[in-house]
Design an enzyme around this catalytic site. Structure first.
Site, mmCIF file in Angstrom:
data_model
loop_
_atom_site.group_PDB
_atom_site.id
_atom_site.type_symbol
_atom_site.label_atom_id
_atom_site.label_comp_id
_atom_site.label_asym_id
_atom_site.label_seq_id
_atom_site.Cartn_x
_atom_site.Cartn_y
_atom_site.Cartn_z
ATOM 1 N N ASP A 520 0.704 -0.777 0.097
ATOM 2 C CA ASP A 520 0.129 0.465 0.045
ATOM 3 C C ASP A 520 0.946 0.990 0.068
ATOM 4 O O ASP A 520 0.431 2.495 0.440
ATOM 5 C CB ASP A 520 -0.940 0.253 1.283
ATOM 6 N N HIS A 524 -0.741 5.369 1.165
ATOM 7 C CA HIS A 524 -0.361 5.882 2.215
ATOM 8 C C HIS A 524 0.219 7.141 2.116
ATOM 9 O O HIS A 524 0.332 8.586 1.828
ATOM 10 C CB HIS A 524 0.463 5.436 2.740
ATOM 11 N N GLU A 594 -7.289 -3.470 -3.746
ATOM 12 C CA GLU A 594 -8.663 -3.037 -3.339
ATOM 13 C C GLU A 594 -9.032 -1.806 -4.131
ATOM 14 O O GLU A 594 -9.908 -1.528 -4.986
ATOM 15 C CB GLU A 594 -8.559 -3.332 -2.150
ATOM 16 N N GLU A 598 -8.717 5.191 -4.433
ATOM 17 C CA GLU A 598 -6.807 5.064 -3.742
ATOM 18 C C GLU A 598 -5.712 5.410 -4.452
ATOM 19 O O GLU A 598 -4.482 6.228 -4.404
ATOM 20 C CB GLU A 598 -6.338 4.608 -2.936
#
Length: 774
Positions: A520, A524, A594, A598
């Site tokens: 990720d 972030h 996922e 983002e």
């Protein structure tokens, strides 16, 4: 090692790079590559090398066309060992000897072999090739190929002395091509070569839709072999260029067979076209002391030059010495920056070996067979990403929708009551701004981005007072992270793999959602970068002070070049055309991601920061990657009501049992589509919608350009949204989608919300409504 601006730390959770990497490679290493399983653990977990799934384990290379199973909760392509290749003498363990944007190469070298001894076997796994290629180098240890299947062999037909057609009792027919004559003897479910072999074996499955035409096309294209490939990211375009090799000499006056590859629906949505109908990228041999062979002498006439590791200008590395020559004219690549440029003139990495060559093959003209070959589109393989369709050309161009970087949406309401409500909400949210003290990199990032949204909205509605209130605490909190003084966590550089990690993540595998294991990073740091871009926009002196550290954060996930500190495009998959979020975990279903929203936000944020710093190439790179991520989301994650019938060449054609139940995929895996989320079951439709919407910024409009699909999505989730178990925090994201097609209806629902996600606010929702209300 180039300076990364952050202090270094030795991680206690990320496993050190193992012997599955070439000993000549050093940090930075890829951490989220689509082939990462080959270098994790024992390297035996399969990976998707579209259209096949491939495994290297136990002295054999196994592959197959995955067996597909669909339920309402998932679609999965399970690994099936249709065929295996080994040798009578035994294969040693593999190591990754080369990688680039579009391929990875596995080499099998005896551990006791001297540095000058060639590998037993070299397997260039080029994604999108209908063939799997196995090179047995000249001068290597004796190797007698063995092909085995878990199925019964119904028939083996020798076609000439360099081709076999093998029919299995599962309905599959495999074609086996040989660069030089070799007798294969059937022994039950095994084909054993009559003698050790030097040369190349290529294997392809006949899809079986039009077997005669498919076979004729494969016959006509087999002689042009891809051994690697580059994806150049330009200004709203991506250019592929494959490195190719001829395994047959082309006589004077003859022509090379065009390279045959496979396009996926996302390629076709980007209006893919072949720049060149025939191989355009010739190969340059890097000389070794004993180098003497010419490229025309066969597929194996690839030189391995002894020397120290080096970088290629495309960010890949390899032991074997092949590379583009000056005929590579696929165009420039955007994305300057923030990290140092590669030395594009340096030699590829080598394995300190001598020269290994394949035995020459007689001259064969490809012109006649190429001219009479069926249309490329006759070749169609089923994949979980959609139909993989044949397409000739060693260079492709993909046209990306132009989505320029913008701080604010172009449209804005003239509704005075809505504007009044927005301004009043802004003052209330700014006055109640919670302290930015969360030590989690993800949740701090979301909270900081929420504050940045308030600052940008204040600018848009000309509320200087609110801007003056929100900016100082946001600036102070970001400064603490960048200075390493934030209470409870800090950002550090991991020199072992080459990346910025959190201190908490470097000590605890589960902390910060696995950030220390390279999960990720784009999620972030995308939030961090978005918030920092806003602060730097309003305070250029602050931006200048922290430019090196902010540049490092962007380069961690968005460096277009491999540098001494960071790998090239850590998360972005140039062939699949979207990002992967999972890091150093060897999942059986491959990589996964996922939240596509983002991921797109990370590239959008990088573009904004580059814009502030006046770095137009990087700003364009970020905008281009964000646009591609959006197209991939529309293609692979969004499931319109018409997805199951009839199947479209521009969609994955998910099975009706899945497509009729789901309007949004939960988690996308290499070989799986999961309705569940990492944090919620399939029934939580509010969360399944919300995780593909957040964060709400101007870029959200590019993720959902089809207003009719937005309506389908909200109506699909409506039964859950109306229930008492759903929180307003998640419910708000569905109302944001409703604002796209029914702003008046959404307005009442937004007004009734009593709580908002920690990365969202009432002000941000009213701003979004204002951008969609005349």
């Amino acid at each position: 090692m180039a300076s990364t601006a952050f202090p270094s730390i030795s991680s206690t959770v990320a496993p050190p790079p193992s012997a599955l990497w070439s000993a000549n490679f050093s940090a930075p290493y890829p951490t989220c590559a689509p082939w990462q399983n080959f270098v994790l653990g024992e390297g035996g977990v399969p990976e998707l090398v579209s259209p096949y799934v491939v495994q290297s384990k136990g002295g054999r290379v196994a592959w197959g066309l995955p067996a597909r199973s669909a339920q309402a909760a998932y679609i999965i392509q399970a690994f099936v060992t249709n065929v295996m290749l080994s040798t009578l003498q035994g294969l040693p363990a593999h190591h990754v000897s080369a990688f680039d944007d579009l391929s990875v190469t596995l080499s099998f070298r005896q551990p006791s072999a001297s540095a000058s001894t060639p590998p037993v076997l070299v397997v260039p796994l080029v994604r999108g090739s209908p063939f799997l290629t196995f090179i047995f180098p000249q001068g290597g240890p004796p190797a007698t190929p063995v092909l085995t299947t878990i199925h019964a062999i119904l028939s083996v037909q020798a076609i000439g002395d360099t081709k076999y057609r093998v029919a299995l009792n599962n309905g599959q027919t495999w074609l086996v091509y040989l660069s030089s004559p070799l007798s294969l003897r059937q022994d039950g479910a095994t084909l054993v070569a009559a003698a050790p072999f030097t040369g190349t074996i290529r294997v392809a499955l006949l899809p079986g839709n039009s077997p005669q035409q498919e076979e004729a096309l494969l016959d006509a294209r087999v002689a042009t072999v891809p051994v690697g490939g580059r994806a150049r990211v330009g200004a709203f375009r991506i250019n592929y260029r494959w490195r190719t090799q001829q395994w047959r000499k082309v006589p004077a006056g003859g022509s090379k067979a065009p390279l045959l590859m496979l396009s996926l629906p996302t390629h076709r949505r980007l209006r893919v076209r072949a720049d060149s109908p025939s191989p355009a990228s010739s190969l340059r041999r890097h000389r070794s002391v004993s180098s003497s062979s010419s490229l025309g002498m066969g597929m194996g006439a690839i030189q391995v030059a002894a020397g120290s590791p080096a970088l290629r200008g495309d960010g890949g590395r390899r032991e074997a010495g092949w590379d583009y020559d000056s005929s590579d004219s696929s165009g420039g690549e955007v994305g300057s920056i923030l990290a140092a440029q590669d030395d594009a003139s340096s030699s590829p990495a080598t394995d300190a070996a001598g020269t290994w060559n394949q035995a020459p093959m007689a001259s064969t003209s490809a012109s006649a067979s190429a001219a009479s070959a069926p249309a490329d589109s006759v070749l169609v393989y089923p994949t979980i990403d959609g139909h993989a369709v044949g397409m000739s050309g060693s260079a492709w161009e993909l046209k990306v929708p132009k989505t320029p970087t913008q701080w604010h949406s172009n449209a804005f309401t003239s509704d005075q009551q809505l504007l009044s409500d927005l301004r009043a909400s802004l003052k209330q949210d700014v006055a109640a701004l919670p302290p930015l003290t969360n030590p989690s990199t993800y949740f701090f990032g979301k909270a900081a981005a929420r504050a940045a949204r308030l600052a940008l909205i204040a600018e848009q509605v000309h509320d200087d007072g609110s801007l003056a209130v929100v900016l100082p605490p946001l600036r102070s909190a970001l400064s603490a992270w960048l200075d390493g003084t934030f209470p409870g966590n800090r950002l550090l550089y991991d020199p072992t793999w080459g990346g910025v990690v959190s201190e908490a993540g470097s000590r605890d595998k589960g902390a910060d959602f696995g950030l220390g294991m390279y999960n990720d990073h784009h999620f972030h740091y995308g939030y961090f970068v978005y918030a920092a871009a806003a602060v730097a926009k309003f305070d250029p002196v602050w931006g200048s002070r922290y430019r090196s550290k902010l540049s490092a954060l962007v380069a961690d996930y968005m460096s277009v070049n491999r540098t001494a500190a960071f790998p090239r495009l850590r998360n972005f998959d140039a062939y699949a055309l979207h990002s992967w979020a999972s890091g150093l975990f060897d999942f059986g279903d491959g990589r996964n991601q996922e939240s596509f929203s983002e991921a797109a936000n990370a590239y959008y944020a990088g573009s904004l920061l580059a814009y502030v710093f006046g770095d137009l190439p990087l700003a364009t790179l970020g905008a281009t990657l964000a646009a591609v991520e959006a197209v991939a989301a529309q293609t692979l994650m969004q499931v319109p009501a018409s997805s199951s019938s009839p199947p479209s060449s521009l969609s994955p054609a998910y099975e009706p049992v899945f497509a009729d139940t789901n309007r949004m995929v939960g988690v996308l895996w290499s070989t799986k589509r999961d309705a569940a989320l990492w944090f919620a079951p399939p029934a939580d439709l509010d969360k399944r919608v919300g995780i593909q919407v957040l964060p709400i910024t101007p870029f959200l409009a590019h993720l959902f350009p089809d207003r009719s699909f937005a309506r389908q999505l909200v109506e699909w989730a409506q039964p859950v949204l109306s229930g008492g178990a759903v929180t307003d925090e998640w419910r708000g994201f569905s109302w944001a989608l409703q604002a796209l097609y029914d702003p008046e209806g959404a307005r009442a629902k937004i007004a009734a919300l009593g709580a908002f996600d920690d990365g969202n606010s009432k002000t941000n929702m009213l701003w979004w409504l204002a951008t969609n209300t005349p």
